[in-house]
Design an enzyme around this catalytic site. Structure first.
Site, PDB file in Angstrom:
ATOM      1  N   THR A  70       0.840  -1.204   0.000  1.00  0.00           N
ATOM      2  CA  THR A  70       0.000   0.000   0.000  1.00  0.00           C
ATOM      3  C   THR A  70       0.876   1.255   0.000  1.00  0.00           C
ATOM      4  OG1 THR A  70      -1.710  -1.200   1.203  1.00  0.00           O
ATOM      5  CG2 THR A  70      -1.813   1.213   1.289  1.00  0.00           C
ATOM      6  N   ASN A 149      -6.522 -10.181  -6.949  1.00  0.00           N
ATOM      7  CA  ASN A 149      -6.522 -10.878  -5.663  1.00  0.00           C
ATOM      8  C   ASN A 149      -7.855 -11.536  -5.332  1.00  0.00           C
ATOM      9  OD1 ASN A 149      -6.833  -7.878  -5.574  1.00  0.00           O
ATOM     10  ND2 ASN A 149      -7.696  -8.365  -3.570  1.00  0.00           N
ATOM     11  N   GLN A 177       0.228 -10.355  -5.924  1.00  0.00           N
ATOM     12  CA  GLN A 177      -0.259 -11.744  -5.956  1.00  0.00           C
ATOM     13  C   GLN A 177       0.605 -12.642  -6.834  1.00  0.00           C
ATOM     14  OE1 GLN A 177      -2.555 -13.161  -4.048  1.00  0.00           O
ATOM     15  NE2 GLN A 177      -3.371 -11.319  -3.077  1.00  0.00           N
ATOM     16  N   ALA A 198       5.643  -8.742   1.385  1.00  0.00           N
ATOM     17  CA  ALA A 198       6.283 -10.000   1.793  1.00  0.00           C
ATOM     18  C   ALA A 198       5.316 -11.013   2.402  1.00  0.00           C
ATOM     19  CB  ALA A 198       7.401  -9.700   2.795  1.00  0.00           C
ATOM     20  N   HIS A 199       4.250 -10.527   3.043  1.00  0.00           N
ATOM     21  CA  HIS A 199       3.406 -11.480   3.772  1.00  0.00           C
ATOM     22  C   HIS A 199       2.565 -12.361   2.854  1.00  0.00           C
ATOM     23  CE1 HIS A 199      -0.635  -9.404   3.717  1.00  0.00           C
ATOM     24  NE2 HIS A 199       0.094  -8.336   3.504  1.00  0.00           N
ATOM     25  N   THR A 235      13.548   4.762  10.158  1.00  0.00           N
ATOM     26  CA  THR A 235      14.532   3.701  10.416  1.00  0.00           C
ATOM     27  C   THR A 235      14.045   2.382   9.821  1.00  0.00           C
ATOM     28  OG1 THR A 235      15.215   4.832  12.412  1.00  0.00           O
ATOM     29  CG2 THR A 235      15.812   2.502  12.249  1.00  0.00           C
ATOM     30  N   CYS A 325     -12.747  -4.847   4.606  1.00  0.00           N
ATOM     31  CA  CYS A 325     -11.885  -3.721   4.958  1.00  0.00           C
ATOM     32  C   CYS A 325     -11.365  -3.969   6.370  1.00  0.00           C
ATOM     33  CB  CYS A 325     -12.625  -2.405   4.840  1.00  0.00           C
ATOM     34  SG  CYS A 325     -13.915  -2.244   6.051  1.00  0.00           S
TER      35      CYS A 325
HETATM   36  N1  PLP Z   1      -2.426  -5.338  -3.861  1.00  0.00           N
HETATM   37  C1  PLP Z   1      -2.939  -6.577  -3.857  1.00  0.00           C
HETATM   38  C2  PLP Z   1      -3.276  -7.242  -5.152  1.00  0.00           C
HETATM   39  C3  PLP Z   1      -3.168  -7.239  -2.648  1.00  0.00           C
HETATM   40  O1  PLP Z   1      -3.696  -8.474  -2.661  1.00  0.00           O
HETATM   41  C4  PLP Z   1      -2.818  -6.586  -1.442  1.00  0.00           C
HETATM   42  C5  PLP Z   1      -3.066  -7.256  -0.138  1.00  0.00           C
HETATM   43  O2  PLP Z   1      -4.178  -7.506   0.238  1.00  0.00           O
HETATM   44  C6  PLP Z   1      -2.279  -5.298  -1.498  1.00  0.00           C
HETATM   45  C7  PLP Z   1      -2.094  -4.706  -2.724  1.00  0.00           C
HETATM   46  C8  PLP Z   1      -1.894  -4.544  -0.253  1.00  0.00           C
HETATM   47  O3  PLP Z   1      -0.751  -5.107   0.331  1.00  0.00           O
HETATM   48  P1  PLP Z   1      -0.240  -4.663   1.777  1.00  0.00           P
HETATM   49  O4  PLP Z   1      -0.993  -5.490   2.751  1.00  0.00           O
HETATM   50  O5  PLP Z   1       1.215  -4.992   1.823  1.00  0.00           O
HETATM   51  O6  PLP Z   1      -0.464  -3.211   1.903  1.00  0.00           O
END
Ligand code: PLP
Length: 372
Positions: A70, A149, A177, A198-199, A235, A325
């Protein structure tokens, strides 16, 4: 708990956790400090950058660590509009809210025009429309994600890259994705950006990166200490950065076997759904197209699909539906709407990962039979 929500987030790998906990315990220096502990932290960051850059075949100087996809998306969009002076945006209707809501915010600050790209009822992007908008002239920012996604549809990244190059547009690709699942090639972006979180690839939360092609003079969102070559003050999250590098290493090391294993899980699930729920609808042709780990299914009446996500949760299965959300409230999906579905049309996303197995699918089919 059966976890079929790997598109939302993934379980961090043990190898990732080990690297991170070692750093949190011992390598706690501030990378901006001149002493040995600080220098060690700096080395960890730069080695992580080099390692990720190597795997995705880009120049390490083009990678900037940030707190999330984001943040990377917001930096790219605001930077392009504010610092490059671009006033025309062409964007897919099914982009993530990180893109769409950011554009709403930027449109309040700058006089930009936004042209939305339609998709058909299977989720396919209208590339002809993209070319028409590009041909109309005026330098553009093109935003098209690698894969969606919600329904897993994969866009034609190479085509959008080459069209953007042809019309000298800046191209932002949300590759969240795709990274870790495929061997992606962001360097096909002639001028522009790609983002990662990364997650989504068994790494830690709260860390991602912005890939920015060299020679794009965009400035940072956050001012301060000037870290990340002035593009992201604050940082650095050293453990997160090293954890992300380890997640990339593991994902690329095991990619071939993961693709086979997870694709087989998906095929088996699709087969079982077809067998047991003949009327089920696979949105976005997700039964045999798109991301190999994801299906998005609507169970039409007379199936009892109201509150399906909640009912599966009660039965120990984690899935998603619509777009949740932060408050957990589920809204009608903007992706399904863009596909021409009505407000009351909904579906459930099952997204698999390397820690799932066939027994979990069998169990979930039995639970689905009961619930539906
Ligand atoms: N873009 C896509 C396609 C996603 O699936 C997500 C996560 O849900 C994001 C952006 C946002 O990622 P982050 O959680 O790192 O802000």
């Amino acid at each position: 708990m059966i976890y079929f929500d790997n598109a939302a987030t993934t379980l961090p790998d043990n190898e990732v956790i080990e690297v991170m906990s070692g750093i949190l315990k011992l390598d706690y220096g501030n990378p901006s400090s001149a002493h040995a502990l600080g220098r060690k932290a700096r080395v960890i960051i730069e080695e992580s950058r080099n390692s990720i850059a190597d795997l995705i075949r880009v120049n390490p100087q083009e990678l900037f660590f940030m707190s999330s996809a984001t943040e990377a998306i917001t930096t790219a969009i605001l930077g392009t509009i504010r610092d490059l002076g671009i006033r025309k945006v062409i964007v897919g209707k099914t982009e993530h809210h990180a893109v769409l809501h950011c554009l709403e915010m930027v449109a309040e600050l700058f006089p930009i025009s936004i042209q939305f790209l339609d998709i058909d009822d299977s989720g396919n992007l209208n590339y002809g429309q993209l070319e028409t908008y590009l041909k109309e002239g005026g330098q553009a920012l093109v935003i098209v994600m690698y894969a969606n996604n919600e329904i897993g549809k994969i866009n034609d990244f190479e085509k959008v890259s080459s069209l953007s190059k042809m019309y000298d547009a800046v191209f932002l690709c949300d590759m969240v994705q795709g990274f870790g699942k495929y061997c992606l090639n962001p360097s096909l972006i002639h001028r522009g950006f790609a983002v990662c979180s990364a997650h989504k690839l068994h790494g830690p939360k709260g860390i991602g990166f912005l890939y920015k092609t060299s020679g794009l003079p965009v400035k940072s969102l956050l001012t301060g200490g000037g870290q990340e070559r002035n593009l992201r003050s604050g940082t650095e999250n050293i453990a997160g950065i090293a954890g992300m590098a380890k997640a990339f290493e593991v994902a690329h090391r095991d990619m071939i076997q993961n693709i086979k294993f997870i694709s087989d899980l998906k095929s088996y699930f699709v087969h079982q759904i077809r067998l047991n729920f003949q009327e089920a609808i696979f949105n976005g042709a997700s039964d045999n197209e798109g991301l190999y780990n994801l299906v998005h299914i609507t169970f039409p009446k007379p199936f009892k699909s109201e509150m399906l996500v909640e009912n599966l949760d009660i039965n120990g299965i984690a899935v998603s539906g619509g777009s949740a959300c932060a408050s957990g409230v589920v809204h009608a999906s903007h992706v399904l709407k863009a596909m021409g579905k009505g407000d009351d049309y909904n579906g459930v996303r099952f997204s698999f990962g390397k820690y799932n197995n066939i027994a979990e699918i069998d169990q979930s089919i039995e639970i689905l039979k009961r619930v539906l």
